[in-house]
Write an enzyme that holds these catalytic residues in place. Structure first.
Site, PDB file in Angstrom:
ATOM      1  N   GLU A  65       0.830  -1.509  -0.133  1.00 54.03           N
ATOM      2  CA  GLU A  65      -0.039   0.201  -0.267  1.00 54.03           C
ATOM      3  C   GLU A  65       0.468   0.833  -0.317  1.00 54.03           C
ATOM      4  OE1 GLU A  65      -2.429  -3.410   1.287  1.00 54.03           O
ATOM      5  OE2 GLU A  65      -0.547  -2.418   1.919  1.00 54.03           O
ATOM      6  N   PRO A 280      12.005 -12.202  -2.156  1.00 54.51           N
ATOM      7  CA  PRO A 280      10.432 -12.814  -1.195  1.00 54.51           C
ATOM      8  C   PRO A 280      10.051 -12.076  -0.839  1.00 54.51           C
ATOM      9  CG  PRO A 280      12.606 -14.005  -0.567  1.00 54.51           C
ATOM     10  CD  PRO A 280      13.511 -13.117  -1.414  1.00 54.51           C
ATOM     11  N   ARG A 281       8.604 -12.358   0.031  1.00 54.43           N
ATOM     12  CA  ARG A 281       7.626 -11.236   0.274  1.00 54.43           C
ATOM     13  C   ARG A 281       8.132 -11.190   1.465  1.00 54.43           C
ATOM     14  NH1 ARG A 281       4.128  -7.734  -0.856  1.00 54.43           N
ATOM     15  NH2 ARG A 281       2.663  -6.930   0.689  1.00 54.43           N
ATOM     16  N   GLU A 342      12.370  -2.626  -3.658  1.00 56.91           N
ATOM     17  CA  GLU A 342      13.395  -2.595  -5.042  1.00 56.91           C
ATOM     18  C   GLU A 342      12.762  -3.700  -5.816  1.00 56.91           C
ATOM     19  OE1 GLU A 342      18.317  -1.943  -3.421  1.00 56.91           O
ATOM     20  OE2 GLU A 342      17.125  -4.042  -4.257  1.00 56.91           O
ATOM     21  N   ASN A 366       0.453  -8.351  -6.873  1.00 62.18           N
ATOM     22  CA  ASN A 366       0.613  -7.502  -8.077  1.00 62.18           C
ATOM     23  C   ASN A 366       1.924  -8.388  -8.629  1.00 62.18           C
ATOM     24  OD1 ASN A 366       0.524  -5.578  -9.155  1.00 62.18           O
ATOM     25  ND2 ASN A 366       1.340  -4.133  -8.139  1.00 62.18           N
ATOM     26  N   GLU A 369       3.325  -5.453 -11.951  1.00 62.76           N
ATOM     27  CA  GLU A 369       4.050  -5.034 -12.164  1.00 62.76           C
ATOM     28  C   GLU A 369       5.094  -5.560 -13.426  1.00 62.76           C
ATOM     29  OE1 GLU A 369       6.271  -5.055  -7.941  1.00 62.76           O
ATOM     30  OE2 GLU A 369       6.059  -2.757  -7.820  1.00 62.76           O
TER      31      GLU A 369
END
Length: 466
Positions: A65, A280-281, A342, A366, A369
């Site tokens: 967000e 990784p998230r 990044e 997402n 991108e």
């Protein structure tokens, strides 16, 4: 919302925290979570805003967000340069990214939804408008903002199936909160209908599209991507497979794909090299993924070992970054990006993309991108958080759904072996993104009138509330 209901919520929140205290304590000790921002979250002790300029307070929960708000903030600054901007967030990673990304503005932690903390923050910030990204229905926060004379808006609103079902069970309370909102700008007609069902005022509901389309970079030659590519030593002839926003076991799937591809002796990179980038998230998993990568036997390195600036601070010239890289030793075949903020720029280096969080129960991440860069992209079957975007991409044949590790490997191999078909897939995705942009402008045009009232009116409202 009445004050008795607010205090009833306080008691419920306190009970939940008490029940969760063993887990909270363990995460504080093991992962370092929840240690920072205590005074802001529990007591509302955020920086005191000075001056009498109109104030727009934007709240973003975490990293996703925070990134999402970039285009909205830029457009607000263009249309309303007279306004102060405040950005709040909830998580540590979100806060750290916001401080870097929005260093020119006040950045703080958002209070937990205790009535005293929310009231204290409103008194300190004195907002004219509170903007909540996507869906943050915190009753006490919204009520405190309204009592302080502020308008309240949701932007880029969305409601997943699970959220909609949960809110329907609490419809009397949810409807009371939604009726206080001055604007609900949503991504699509389905979401508009869901908000209406839950009790939002029809005159407050607008379909603006997804702001995510506007925030997606479409130029692979942007300075941040160029800098990262040079820093990492990625050559134009190299073929890069990137797995972004991953969760377990997605990193292992990607590593297995690379190892089996290399074992065939045909990497598909011609004169270059085949490389894998893992992003990784969550930052707390960086060490676990590092152990996984080390066990693979592949030549690898961490993003943190490449040196250079991080995130939005990538301002060093590509020539300097490349010079520093040439003195760093043997090349890597697998790169673990252990840095926050990044991923958007790294997608611009990719020839094949996999968007993580889509094989498990998270609901996807997402995928706009990589699509915006024209990266041939796939993701798993569980993408309900981005259902509308997935529907649009699949409708133009701009992405692929892979249902297991075997189909992921098949997609990667086919993309590497059939570059013309892969390029066409990516081009269709990029064109979709370009065709859907404009949600930010539409959203800010709706927000503008909400801060048009003179500051004196808001001050009078606060004095009456006190």
């Amino acid at each position: 919302m009445s004050r008795p209901i607010g205090w009833l919520l306080n008691c419920c929140y306190a009970a939940v925290i008490m029940m969760a205290s063993p887990v909270i304590s363990w995460r504080m000790l093991r992962q370092g979570k929840y240690r920072t921002g205590f005074a802001a979250k529990f007591l509302g002790r955020v920086p005191v805003r000075s001056g009498e300029a109109p104030c727009i307070w934007l709240h973003a929960v975490s990293v996703g967000e925070v990134n999402l708000l970039a285009t909205t903030i830029a457009e607000l600054r263009r249309q309303r340069p007279d306004c102060d901007i405040v950005v709040s967030t909830t998580t540590v990673t979100g806060f750290e990214l916001a401080r870097k990304k929005y260093a020119a503005y006040t950045v703080c932690y958002c209070p937990l939804d205790f009535s005293w903390a929310c009231a204290a923050v409103v008194n300190r910030l004195r907002p004219n408008l509170l903007v909540l990204a996507e869906l943050e229905l915190w009753p006490n926060l919204i009520a405190a903002a309204k009592r302080g004379g502020a308008k309240v808006a949701i932007v880029n609103g969305r409601l997943s199936d699970a959220s909609f079902r949960g809110y329907r069970r609490l419809r009397p309370l949810v409807a009371r909160v939604l009726r206080q909102l001055d604007l609900v700008a949503v991504q699509d007609e389905e979401t508009r209908a869901r908000f209406a069902t839950l009790g939002a005022k029809p005159q407050s509901l607008f379909v603006t599209g997804s702001v995510k389309f506007d925030g997606a970079e479409t130029n692979r030659g942007n300075p941040r991507t160029v800098a990262l590519k040079s820093l990492a030593g990625i050559r134009n002839a190299d073929r890069v497979v990137l797995a972004g926003s991953t969760q377990a076991p997605e990193e292992q799937y990607a590593i297995d794909v690379l190892r089996r591809r290399m074992a065939t002796g045909v990497d598909g990179a011609g004169e270059g090299s085949l490389r894998l980038i893992l992003v990784p998230r969550h930052a707390e998993r960086f060490e676990d993924v590092a152990q996984l990568v080390a066990a693979s036997g592949l030549p690898w390195t961490r993003r943190s070992q490449l040196g250079g600036p991080v995130g939005d601070s990538l301002r060093e010239s590509p020539a300097t970054l490349g010079e520093r890289r040439r003195h760093r030793g043997p090349p890597w075949q697998l790169l673990l990006v252990d840095a926050i903020g990044e991923l958007g720029a790294w997608w611009g280096t990719a020839d094949v993309g996999f968007v993580g969080g889509s094989f498990g129960s998270r609901g996807g991440q997402n995928m706009l991108e990589p699509a915006a860069y024209g990266v041939p992209t796939c993701f798993g079957p569980n993408t309900w958080n981005f259902r509308d975007i997935v529907r649009r991409l699949l409708a133009v044949d701009g992405a692929r759904v892979v249902r297991n590790a075997g189909e992921l490997e098949e997609f990667v191999n086919r993309t590497l072996d059939e570059p013309h078909e892969a390029a066409a897939l990516g081009a269709r995705a990029r064109q979709l993104v370009l065709s859907q942009q404009g949600a930010t402008r539409r959203t800010v045009e709706l927000l503008g009138p909400l801060v048009a009232e003179p500051i004196a009116s808001a001050v009078d409202a606060r004095e009456q509330a006190a």
